[in-house]
Design a protein around this motif. Structure first.
Motif, mmCIF file in Angstrom:
data_model
loop_
_atom_site.group_PDB
_atom_site.id
_atom_site.type_symbol
_atom_site.label_atom_id
_atom_site.label_comp_id
_atom_site.label_asym_id
_atom_site.label_seq_id
_atom_site.Cartn_x
_atom_site.Cartn_y
_atom_site.Cartn_z
ATOM 1 N N GLY A 98 0.799 -1.217 0.000
ATOM 2 C CA GLY A 98 0.000 0.000 0.000
ATOM 3 C C GLY A 98 0.834 1.270 0.000
ATOM 4 O O GLY A 98 0.333 2.346 -0.331
ATOM 5 N N ALA A 99 2.091 1.166 0.384
ATOM 6 C CA ALA A 99 2.968 2.343 0.435
ATOM 7 C C ALA A 99 3.774 2.502 -0.851
ATOM 8 O O ALA A 99 4.508 3.481 -1.024
ATOM 9 C CB ALA A 99 3.907 2.245 1.633
ATOM 10 N N THR A 100 3.636 1.552 -1.777
ATOM 11 C CA THR A 100 4.467 1.532 -2.978
ATOM 12 C C THR A 100 4.353 2.815 -3.793
ATOM 13 O O THR A 100 5.371 3.409 -4.179
ATOM 14 C CB THR A 100 4.089 0.333 -3.882
ATOM 15 O OG1 THR A 100 4.193 -0.858 -3.103
ATOM 16 C CG2 THR A 100 5.025 0.233 -5.074
ATOM 17 N N GLU A 101 3.131 3.247 -4.061
ATOM 18 C CA GLU A 101 2.945 4.390 -4.948
ATOM 19 C C GLU A 101 3.624 5.650 -4.407
ATOM 20 O O GLU A 101 4.342 6.340 -5.141
ATOM 21 C CB GLU A 101 1.456 4.656 -5.185
ATOM 22 C CG GLU A 101 1.244 5.918 -6.017
ATOM 23 C CD GLU A 101 0.272 5.707 -7.165
ATOM 24 O OE1 GLU A 101 -0.743 5.028 -6.959
ATOM 25 O OE2 GLU A 101 0.544 6.228 -8.275
ATOM 26 N N ALA A 102 3.415 5.929 -3.112
ATOM 27 C CA ALA A 102 4.005 7.137 -2.519
ATOM 28 C C ALA A 102 5.532 7.084 -2.586
ATOM 29 O O ALA A 102 6.194 8.069 -2.915
ATOM 30 C CB ALA A 102 3.534 7.287 -1.073
ATOM 31 N N VAL A 103 6.092 5.923 -2.288
ATOM 32 C CA VAL A 103 7.553 5.791 -2.306
ATOM 33 C C VAL A 103 8.069 5.883 -3.747
ATOM 34 O O VAL A 103 9.107 6.507 -4.009
ATOM 35 C CB VAL A 103 7.995 4.470 -1.634
ATOM 36 C CG1 VAL A 103 9.501 4.290 -1.740
ATOM 37 C CG2 VAL A 103 7.573 4.458 -0.159
ATOM 38 N N LEU A 110 3.782 1.402 -9.582
ATOM 39 C CA LEU A 110 5.172 1.786 -9.870
ATOM 40 C C LEU A 110 5.336 2.396 -11.263
ATOM 41 O O LEU A 110 6.010 3.419 -11.429
ATOM 42 C CB LEU A 110 6.084 0.555 -9.767
ATOM 43 C CG LEU A 110 6.608 0.163 -8.392
ATOM 44 C CD1 LEU A 110 7.331 -1.182 -8.482
ATOM 45 C CD2 LEU A 110 7.569 1.238 -7.873
ATOM 46 N N ALA A 111 4.739 1.741 -12.247
ATOM 47 C CA ALA A 111 5.022 2.054 -13.653
ATOM 48 C C ALA A 111 4.991 3.554 -13.990
ATOM 49 O O ALA A 111 5.913 4.052 -14.656
ATOM 50 C CB ALA A 111 4.082 1.257 -14.567
ATOM 51 N N PRO A 112 3.961 4.297 -13.533
ATOM 52 C CA PRO A 112 3.896 5.707 -13.944
ATOM 53 C C PRO A 112 5.057 6.555 -13.424
ATOM 54 O O PRO A 112 5.276 7.661 -13.929
ATOM 55 C CB PRO A 112 2.576 6.200 -13.309
ATOM 56 C CG PRO A 112 1.820 4.964 -12.943
ATOM 57 C CD PRO A 112 2.826 3.905 -12.685
ATOM 58 N N HIS A 113 5.777 6.037 -12.410
ATOM 59 C CA HIS A 113 6.824 6.853 -11.789
ATOM 60 C C HIS A 113 8.232 6.494 -12.253
ATOM 61 O O HIS A 113 9.206 7.061 -11.766
ATOM 62 C CB HIS A 113 6.726 6.729 -10.268
ATOM 63 C CG HIS A 113 5.399 7.169 -9.732
ATOM 64 N ND1 HIS A 113 5.045 8.495 -9.642
ATOM 65 C CD2 HIS A 113 4.311 6.463 -9.318
ATOM 66 C CE1 HIS A 113 3.808 8.593 -9.162
ATOM 67 N NE2 HIS A 113 3.338 7.373 -8.965
ATOM 68 N N VAL A 114 8.332 5.515 -13.149
ATOM 69 C CA VAL A 114 9.658 5.099 -13.615
ATOM 70 C C VAL A 114 9.994 5.880 -14.890
ATOM 71 O O VAL A 114 9.294 5.758 -15.891
ATOM 72 C CB VAL A 114 9.696 3.577 -13.890
ATOM 73 C CG1 VAL A 114 11.084 3.153 -14.344
ATOM 74 C CG2 VAL A 114 9.270 2.811 -12.644
ATOM 75 N N PRO A 115 11.051 6.675 -14.857
ATOM 76 C CA PRO A 115 11.401 7.445 -16.056
ATOM 77 C C PRO A 115 11.836 6.528 -17.202
ATOM 78 O O PRO A 115 12.224 5.366 -16.968
ATOM 79 C CB PRO A 115 12.571 8.325 -15.585
ATOM 80 C CG PRO A 115 13.117 7.643 -14.370
ATOM 81 C CD PRO A 115 11.977 6.901 -13.735
ATOM 82 N N ALA A 116 11.760 7.057 -18.417
ATOM 83 C CA ALA A 116 12.054 6.248 -19.605
ATOM 84 C C ALA A 116 13.489 5.719 -19.598
ATOM 85 O O ALA A 116 13.778 4.689 -20.207
ATOM 86 C CB ALA A 116 11.813 7.083 -20.862
#
Lengths: 313, 313
Positions: free
Chosen positions: B77-82, B110-116
C-alpha cells in the motif's frame, strides 16, 4: 531398585501414540512388563524388531489379561469393538484408559464393557506428529505436553491418580475435566484447524493441473504449513469428525461466520477492519509462547533444520 | 578481487525483508555500497547499530540517487508514494524493483513513476517469518526459496537478468511469470492460507473468556500452527488483501464451497467421503517434500528445537 509404577502395562494399538507410550514407559522404567497388542501382524513384526515391548501379541484380550493398566490406542471408531474384547479380560482393580481425541463418544463406547471390579479413566494426550505407525513414535513425544483426563463422575480418585502419575512420569502435564468440556475445547484447538487444513489442501488439489503443480512449487508462502496438518492419519481424523460432530459443527459455524465478515471487508475494501483483526490475533500468539506451549523461534525452527540439511548435503 | 554485482544498491524499507536483503548482499559481497533508507528514525537507528549498511538515511530519494538497483521493501500500500519520491531520482540505466506479495497492483503503482531511462523489474521473494522489523532479518532467509520476477511485457532482458543474478547470488531460485499469474498462484499458496489462519485465531478470541484461555493452554493440537501464521505483520497483510482482491475472493469462494461439502459430510455422517478426502491430501504433502520445499522431519523439527530448549534450561 524402586518398584515400577505399574506391574503389567498393556497397550492396545501400536501406532504413533501407542508406540510412544511403550517407548516412554520403557525408557523411564514405568512398568515391570510392557505388553503391546496390535491386530495387524506386520505391525506386530515391526514392534518386535523395534524392541520396545516385553511381549507382543495380535490379541487385545491376551494383552489385557492380568494387566494393571490397559491403554487403548486405537482410532476412536474402533474403541467399542476393542472394549468388548478387552472388558471381560480385566482383572479386579484394573484400570482401562485410552488416548482418543474425542472423549464423549469414547466414554459411551467404553463404559458398558467395563466390569464393576475395574476402573474406567479415559485420557487424551494432546501431542502428535503427522506421521503414523510404530516407527513414528518416540519416547519424548509427551514431554511438556498436556494430557487431559476425563473420568466419569464418581470414579475412584485413586484410579484417576494412578493415570495422572503415569502421564506425569512420561513428562506430560495433566488436567482433569469433563468429557463434554474436553470435546468443546478440542473442537476449536484441534478438530476445526485440522478440517480447515484438510480443506484448503483439497481446494488446491482441485485446481487446474498446471496450477496445482505451481501451488506445490511455491508452497513456502503459508500453504506448506497446512499440508503438514493435512497429512495426519485419515482413519483417526474421520473418526474424530464423526464422533465429535456437534461441537465441530458449532465451532465451524462460528468460523464460517467470521470468515464471511473478513471476506466482506476485502470485497468492500475495509482496510481498518482487516488491520484491527490482524492486530488482535498477534496477542493470542504471544500468550501461547508465554505459556511455554511453543518456541518463539521463527518459522518453527525451520531455519535450524534446514541449515542442518544444507550442512549434511 | 572481483567486482561486485552491483556498485550501489539502495534498499528502501528496513523490515524483515529489506534488512535480510542488506545482510545477504553484505555477507555475499554483492554490492560496492549498500544504502538503506527508512522513514522511521528509530528503525534507522537500529540499522546503524546492527551495521549491515554502509549508509543509512530517512530519505528514500537520497538513497536512490546514483543507485544502480533500488529495491522497495515497503508494504504494498505504500508503494505508490515511495515510487513517486524515488522515480525522479533514478539515474539512467538504473533498475527499480520491489519485494511485494502482490504484483499486479504494484506494477500499476510503480510504472507511472519510472522514467524512460530506467528499468522496472518487480520481484517477490517467497520467504519470510512471522517476525517484523530490522532485527528480524537474516542473511540466509532466501536460501533455497523461490523468488518470482514479474517484468512487464517488453522489459529489457538484460535488466531482468541483473535482478535474476542478484537473487541467485542471495541463494534464491528465480522464476519469471506475469504479474497476473503470480497473483492467482499466490492467492491460493499464501494469501488465502493467511486469511484463514487469521480467521480461526479470531474465532478463538471471540469465545467466552474462560474458553479462550483454555484454547491457549491446549493449543498444541493444531491451533498453535495457525497462530504463527496469524502473527505476521498486519499492515503488510491488510495491503495484500486490499490489492489482490479479485484473486483472493475467487480462491476463497472455492475454499468455502469445499468446506461446505466437508461440513455436510460431517453432519450426515458420511465417513467414506471424509476418509477419501483426507487420503488425497496426503499426496500433495508428499509432492512438496519431494520438491525440496519442506523437510520431512516430524512437526517441523519442533522436536529438535524443544530438545535444545530443554537442554538449555
Amino acid at each position: 531398585m524402586t518398584r515400577p509404577l505399574v506391574d503389567r502395562l498393556a497397550i492396545v494399538g501400536a501406532g504413533l501414540i501407542g508406540s510412544s507410550i511403550a517407548r516412554a514407559a520403557r525408557e523411564n522404567h514405568l512398568a515391570g512388563t510392557i505388553v503391546v497388542a496390535d491386530r495387524d501382524p506386520s505391525v506386530c513384526g515391526r514392534v518386535r524388531a523395534l524392541g520396545f515391548a516385553d511381549d507382543v501379541t495380535q490379541s487385545a484380550r491376551e494383552a489385557a489379561e492380568g494387566a494393571d493398566i490397559v491403554i487403548l490406542c486405537v482410532p476412536v471408531g474402533a474403541t467399542e469393538a476393542v472394549a468388548a474384547e478387552v472388558g471381560p479380560a480385566l482383572k479386579p482393580g484394573a484400570i482401562i484408559s485410552d488416548v482418543g481425541s474425542v472423549k464423549g463418544a469414547v466414554l459411551a463406547a467404553l463404559a458398558p464393557h467395563v466390569p464393576a471390579h475395574a476402573f474406567l479413566v479415559p485420557a487424551h494426550p494432546v501431542a502428535g506428529t503427522e506421521f503414523s505407525g510404530p516407527d513414528a513414535g518416540f519416547a519424548t513425544l509427551f514431554e511438556n505436553r498436556w494430557c487431559i483426563v476425563t473420568p466419569p463422575e464418581g470414579t475412584d480418585p485413586a484410579a484417576v491418580e494412578r493415570i495422572r502419575m503415569l502421564w506425569r512420569a512420561m513428562g506430560a502435564n495433566v488436567e482433569v475435566m469433563s468429557a463434554e468440556h474436553h470435546d468443546l475445547v478440542l473442537a476449536i484447538t484441534s478438530h476445526v484447524p485440522h478440517l480447515i487444513a484438510y480443506n484448503i489442501v483439497g481446494t488446491a488439489a482441485h485446481l487446474e493441473e498446471t496450477l496445482t503443480s505451481e501451488v506445490i512449487k511455491f508452497s513456502a508462502g503459508g500453504f506448506r504449513d497446512f499440508t503438514r496438518i493435512a497429512a495426519s492419519d485419515p482413519t483417526m481424523w474421520r473418526d474424530v469428525f464423526l464422533t465429535n460432530r456437534e461441537a465441530v459443527l458449532e465451532m465451524l459455524g462460528r468460523f464460517t461466520e467470521d470468515l464471511s465478515a473478513l471476506q466482506r471487508a476485502i470485497r468492500y475494501g475495509d482496510g481498518d477492519a482487516l488491520f484491527d483483526h490482524f492486530t488482535r490475533t498477534r496477542a493470542i500468539r504471544r500468550s501461547i509462547i508465554e505459556q511455554g506451549q511453543e518456541t518463539p523461534a521463527p518459522d518453527f525452527g525451520r531455519r535450524a533444520v534446514e541449515k542442518q540439511k544444507h550442512e549434511e548435503s
